[in-house]
Design a protein around this motif. Structure first.
Motif, PDB file in Angstrom:
ATOM      1  N   ILE A   1      -0.325  14.071  -0.162  1.00  0.00           N
ATOM      2  CA  ILE A   1      -0.863  12.542   0.130  1.00  0.00           C
ATOM      3  C   ILE A   1      -0.046  11.615   0.976  1.00  0.00           C
ATOM      4  CG2 ILE A   1      -1.891  10.201  -0.996  1.00  0.00           C
ATOM      5  CD1 ILE A   1      -3.170  12.271  -3.045  1.00  0.00           C
ATOM      6  N   ILE A   2       1.082  11.499   0.460  1.00  0.00           N
ATOM      7  CA  ILE A   2       2.347  10.820   1.053  1.00  0.00           C
ATOM      8  C   ILE A   2       2.369  11.397   2.564  1.00  0.00           C
ATOM      9  CG2 ILE A   2       4.501  10.037   0.624  1.00  0.00           C
ATOM     10  CD1 ILE A   2       4.495  10.397  -1.971  1.00  0.00           C
TER      11      ILE A   2
ATOM     12  N   ILE B   1       1.154   4.587  -2.807  1.00  0.00           N
ATOM     13  CA  ILE B   1       0.816   5.882  -2.170  1.00  0.00           C
ATOM     14  C   ILE B   1       2.136   6.609  -2.709  1.00  0.00           C
ATOM     15  CG2 ILE B   1       1.029   7.504  -0.244  1.00  0.00           C
ATOM     16  CD1 ILE B   1      -1.795   5.808  -0.576  1.00  0.00           C
TER      17      ILE B   1
ATOM     18  N   LEU C   1       0.880  -1.205  -0.079  1.00  0.00           N
ATOM     19  CA  LEU C   1       0.022  -0.002   0.169  1.00  0.00           C
ATOM     20  C   LEU C   1       0.879   1.047   0.023  1.00  0.00           C
ATOM     21  CD1 LEU C   1      -2.734   1.361   0.256  1.00  0.00           C
ATOM     22  CD2 LEU C   1      -2.547   1.233   2.693  1.00  0.00           C
ATOM     23  N   THR C   2       1.812   1.419   0.732  1.00  0.00           N
ATOM     24  CA  THR C   2       2.863   2.317   0.859  1.00  0.00           C
ATOM     25  C   THR C   2       3.418   2.784  -0.378  1.00  0.00           C
ATOM     26  OG1 THR C   2       3.210   2.016   3.119  1.00  0.00           O
ATOM     27  CG2 THR C   2       4.727   3.410   2.312  1.00  0.00           C
TER      28      THR C   2
ATOM     29  N   THR D   1       2.128   7.987  -6.355  1.00  0.00           N
ATOM     30  CA  THR D   1       1.324   8.907  -6.754  1.00  0.00           C
ATOM     31  C   THR D   1       2.010  10.158  -6.926  1.00  0.00           C
ATOM     32  OG1 THR D   1       0.918   9.659  -4.455  1.00  0.00           O
ATOM     33  CG2 THR D   1      -0.521   8.065  -5.485  1.00  0.00           C
TER      34      THR D   1
ATOM     35  N   TYR E   1      -0.560  10.367   4.585  1.00  0.00           N
ATOM     36  CA  TYR E   1      -0.814   8.821   4.620  1.00  0.00           C
ATOM     37  C   TYR E   1       0.196   8.326   5.785  1.00  0.00           C
ATOM     38  CZ  TYR E   1       0.505   4.038   3.713  1.00  0.00           C
ATOM     39  OH  TYR E   1       0.697   2.515   3.634  1.00  0.00           O
ATOM     40  N   CYS E   2       1.374   8.719   5.819  1.00  0.00           N
ATOM     41  CA  CYS E   2       2.656   8.503   6.708  1.00  0.00           C
ATOM     42  C   CYS E   2       2.160   8.907   8.270  1.00  0.00           C
ATOM     43  CB  CYS E   2       3.928   9.200   6.378  1.00  0.00           C
ATOM     44  SG  CYS E   2       4.681   8.491   4.958  1.00  0.00           S
TER      45      CYS E   2
ATOM     46  N   SER F   1      -0.938   6.404   9.158  1.00  0.00           N
ATOM     47  CA  SER F   1      -0.624   5.164   9.329  1.00  0.00           C
ATOM     48  C   SER F   1       0.282   4.871  10.624  1.00  0.00           C
ATOM     49  CB  SER F   1       0.231   4.654   8.153  1.00  0.00           C
ATOM     50  OG  SER F   1      -0.401   4.784   6.822  1.00  0.00           O
TER      51      SER F   1
END
Length: 333
Positions: free
Chosen positions: A313-314, A305, A301-302, A308, A317-318, A321
């Motif tokens: 977004i990255i 991401i 999944l990472t 992209t 997300y980090c 998560s």
């Protein structure tokens, strides 16, 4: 082992910095080695605690301890200094946090006629609990053939601590004749580069699967903390390695690069180092390396991401998560 005249069999090089609680154990484990004539070269890199004072006390007591000083130039600069100062036929290294069994060098140097000897080690925590008994080159043993060197280098790239210099003994003439020194413009990661350079040039490598070295892992130590400087050093070493590798090994380096990047991003997010996290994200977006790790769901999944190339977004997300991982692990209350 019969020793004659001024013959020095082994030079043990210790680059040390702020390890007052462990340096005495390290020194004693070296100077009490059995049936071998050795010198211990300690290079203090500007310690602000009692490391230098303790080292000086032992240097005053034992004439085979050489104490040098430098001011915060890094461990690799110190080790290069140690290599140039060394008088032994063979050279090896030890970290100030670690220690060795008292029969280590006597047993390992029963092997002779080698340019590089690779051995195994114990990994333990600061309380003496053994975490790992490493036998990382199995099924290889004894003399490594030329057609096996590729697999050894591959293991060094893909396995943690495999490329560490303290698990090796080197023939000094081989080091000097081939002008093999550490890249000293970084503070971490040059062990691997040094050892791969040595392996590529050597025609005589021995693997001895004995475990005499005790690598002590401190969870909260500076050396195990993640900073943006670690990332910068990693990128420099990775770039230097890429320039000298075959295509198949470059693929292994690429996997290592991806895995390390993901691990560092989550570590920085976990420690709320947002500046460092954004720096890594910026570098990854500029590098345009396609991520394709799929060892587990999180890596997969990472990777998607990161691909992209959307910095916001990255980043979020980090952060999210890392929060969820900490929550699951009970870090957050």
């Amino acid at each position: 082992i019969r020793l004659k005249g001024d013959y020095m069999q082994l030079s043990v090089i210790a680059a040390v910095y702020n390890c007052e609680n462990t340096i005495e154990r390290c020194i004693v484990s070296v100077i009490k080695q059995k049936n071998i004539k050795l010198e211990l070269i300690i290079i203090d890199d500007g310690s602000s605690d009692k490391t230098l004072e303790i080292s000086q006390r032992y240097a005053n007591e034992f004439n085979n301890i050489i104490l040098l000083q430098q001011k915060n130039k890094g461990a690799y600069y110190a080790r290069n200094k140690g290599i140039k100062k060394a008088q032994g036929e063979y050279i090896t290294f030890i970290d100030g946090d670690d220690y060795i069994d008292l029969n280590m060098y006597e047993n390992l140097l029963k092997n002779n006629n080698f340019e590089i000897l690779i051995t195994d080690f114990f990994k333990e925590d600061e309380f003496g609990n053994k975490l790992v008994q490493e036998n990382s080159l199995s099924p290889y043993e004894g003399k490594i053939q030329d057609n096996e060197k590729f697999q050894i280098i591959k293991k060094m790239i893909t396995s943690q601590n495999m490329g560490s210099i303290w698990r090796c003994i080197y023939l000094k003439k081989f080091i000097i004749d081939n002008n093999l020194y550490f890249y000293d413009k970084v503070y971490r990661g040059a062990d691997l580069l040094f050892n791969i350079d040595c392996l590529k040039k050597s025609k005589n490598i021995i693997y001895d699967k004995s475990n005499f070295y005790h690598y002590v892992y401190y969870t909260n130590s500076i050396s195990n903390s993640i900073t943006i400087n670690n990332w910068s050093d990693f990128r420099i070493i990775n770039s230097l390695l890429n320039k000298s590798m075959t295509n198949s090994l470059c693929e292994e380096l690429n996997i290592r690069y991806q895995g390390t990047a993901i691990w560092m991003m989550f570590s920085l997010a976990k420690n709320n180092n947002h500046i460092g996290l954004k720096r890594i994200i910026e570098d990854l977006c500029n590098d345009k390396v396609k991520f394709n790790l799929n060892q587990n769901h999180l890596d997969s999944l990472t990777s998607k991401i990161i691909n992209t190339r959307n910095r916001k977004i990255i980043y979020f997300y980090c952060i999210i998560s890392s929060f969820v991982i900490n929550l699951k692990n009970g870090v957050l209350k």
